[in-house]
Design an enzyme around this catalytic site. Structure first.
Site, PDB file in Angstrom:
ATOM      1  N   GLY A 140     -51.006-123.361   5.871  1.00  0.00           N
ATOM      2  CA  GLY A 140     -49.617-123.448   6.314  1.00  0.00           C
ATOM      3  C   GLY A 140     -49.209-122.384   7.309  1.00  0.00           C
ATOM      4  N   SER A 142     -48.588-122.477  10.477  1.00  0.00           N
ATOM      5  CA  SER A 142     -47.511-122.844  11.401  1.00  0.00           C
ATOM      6  C   SER A 142     -46.158-122.814  10.697  1.00  0.00           C
ATOM      7  CB  SER A 142     -47.756-124.221  12.015  1.00  0.00           C
ATOM      8  OG  SER A 142     -47.834-125.216  11.015  1.00  0.00           O
ATOM      9  N   ALA A 144     -45.358-121.098   8.025  1.00  0.00           N
ATOM     10  CA  ALA A 144     -45.016-119.724   7.649  1.00  0.00           C
ATOM     11  C   ALA A 144     -44.473-118.958   8.857  1.00  0.00           C
ATOM     12  CB  ALA A 144     -46.246-119.021   7.076  1.00  0.00           C
ATOM     13  N   ASP A 185     -45.197-128.811   3.771  1.00  0.00           N
ATOM     14  CA  ASP A 185     -45.532-127.423   4.134  1.00  0.00           C
ATOM     15  C   ASP A 185     -44.272-126.586   4.355  1.00  0.00           C
ATOM     16  OD1 ASP A 185     -48.072-128.493   4.151  1.00  0.00           O
ATOM     17  OD2 ASP A 185     -48.667-127.577   6.059  1.00  0.00           O
TER      18      ASP A 185
HETATM   19  C1  MEV Z   1     -51.144-130.902   5.256  1.00  0.00           C
HETATM   20  O1  MEV Z   1     -50.892-129.601   4.736  1.00  0.00           O
HETATM   21  C2  MEV Z   1     -50.948-131.952   4.201  1.00  0.00           C
HETATM   22  C3  MEV Z   1     -51.121-133.401   4.637  1.00  0.00           C
HETATM   23  O2  MEV Z   1     -50.778-134.197   3.499  1.00  0.00           O
HETATM   24  C4  MEV Z   1     -50.256-133.762   5.822  1.00  0.00           C
HETATM   25  C5  MEV Z   1     -48.769-133.788   5.490  1.00  0.00           C
HETATM   26  O3  MEV Z   1     -48.394-133.801   4.315  1.00  0.00           O
HETATM   27  O4  MEV Z   1     -47.996-133.824   6.445  1.00  0.00           O
HETATM   28  C6  MEV Z   1     -52.571-133.703   4.994  1.00  0.00           C
END
Ligand code: MEV
Length: 347
Positions: A140, A142, A144, A185
């Site tokens: 994460g 970006s 953060a 995220d």
């Molecule tokens: C990315 O951290 C998680 C994914 O599920 C993409 C998203 O949720 O946007 C792969």
């Protein structure tokens, strides 16, 4: 004063969360991004000087330029401080290709923050950004960095930024970087607490029944969330029935995982994570290296292990009894992880 935001790890439910299933994510307080916004000692109102030494970025941008961020920019490159040699090398290569995108993403966060508070700076501004988070590593970075920048704007204006507002604004920046992310995220990073998340619904925080310890192992292979999510979409379009079934199974593991966390049943949480890994392998986002790391974690005594985030490289997560954490971390490093961190959840 410096503002900060933690990294994140997805415990259960990545990818399926893009298709409306639930997911669980936790903040990683051991790794932080930080930002400071101050009046610049030169320049005109509307100009932003950016210093992000961890990514070799030193530039000046117009805050209100319409090209504030491009859809092709790579947020993962925003914060590679201290990243592994491999991911740092790859990150550098991408940064060198697109420094304007890096600067534009940071400028967009500043602009959105200023607009949120209706603040018009009297002169030029100077933004300084640092981060412990490896880039493109599923942690994460970006989100953060963006939340740290939004908090720095609030701090500069003498305002408070509510976590929900930070998450909503950060989502706008995340879209520039990742296409159509689920929003998990920015939500977990802004809330700073374990969350149960369903796309486009308010998140709920999870009451952790017994604190637990995670090992986060960086495979050293950077991976593009945008590309991995697009790959899953292509395969889902080719075979929607199978993919919907897999997403339902992942969703069921998430529901069971939530009650296991609330009830402090950590061995069960581990089993659910390993089960989720098998489902992620079936949707085509795992790799042989990730599976080697996962096997090493399990053989050294972890309750469970899986890839975390988009896959294709990036992060392996293992949950283990506190007494075994050192052994699991060592096993992951010996099996090829380039760095491994330990973080506590719910303590
Ligand atoms: C990315 O951290 C998680 C994914 O599920 C993409 C998203 O949720 O946007 C792969």
């Amino acid at each position: 004063m410096t503002s900060s935001a933690p990294g994140k790890a997805i415990l259960l439910g990545e990818h399926a969360v893009v298709y409306g299933r639930p997911a669980i994510a936790v903040p990683v307080h051991a790794l932080q991004a930080s930002a400071t916004l101050k009046p610049a000692d030169r320049g005109e109102p509307g100009q932003l000087w950016i210093e992000a030494p961890d990514i070799g970025l030193s530039s000046q941008v117009e805050l209100h330029s319409p090209a504030a961020a491009t859809p092709q920019s790579q947020a993962e490159n925003l914060a590679p401080a201290g990243s592994s040699p491999v991911s740092r090398a790859a990150g550098r290569e991408q940064i060198d290709r697109a420094p304007e995108s890096q600067a534009a993403g940071l400028a967009t966060a500043v602009r959105l923050g200023l607009e949120h508070f209706g603040g018009t700076p009297a002169g030029a501004l100077r933004l300084e950004v640092h981060s412990d988070l490896p880039v493109a590593a599923g942690m994460g970075s970006s989100a953060a960095v963006t939340v740290a920048v939004l908090r720095a704007v609030a701090e500069h204006l003498g305002q408070q930024l509510a976590p929900e507002a930070a998450s909503r604004l950060a989502y706008e920046v995340e879209r520039h970087y990742h296409g159509q992310p689920s929003g998990i995220d920015n939500t977990v990073v802004a809330l700073g607490a374990p969350i149960y998340y369903v796309r486009e619904r308010p998140p709920s925080t999870i009451a952790v029944g017994a604190p637990f310890t995670l090992v986060l192992a960086d495979s050293g292979r950077p991976a593009s969330t945008r590309e991995l999510v697009a790959g899953v979409r292509q395969r889902w379009e080719a075979d929607p029935a199978s993919y919907e079934r897999l997403f339902d199974e992942i969703g069921a593991a998430v529901e069971a995982g939530r009650t296991a966390i609330e009830g402090g049943r950590l061995a069960e949480l581990g089993q659910l994570m390993t089960h989720n890994q098998l489902l992620l392998e079936q949707i085509g986002v795992s790799t042989p290296l990730l599976e080697t790391l996962i096997t090493a974690g399990l053989e050294s005594g972890a309750w469970g292990a899986k890839l975390s985030g988009a896959g294709g490289g990036g992060l392996v997560l293992a949950v283990a009894d506190a007494g075994l954490i050192g052994a699991v971390r060592t096993a992951l490093l010996e099996a090829g992880a380039v760095r491994a961190f330990v973080t506590e959840v719910g303590s």
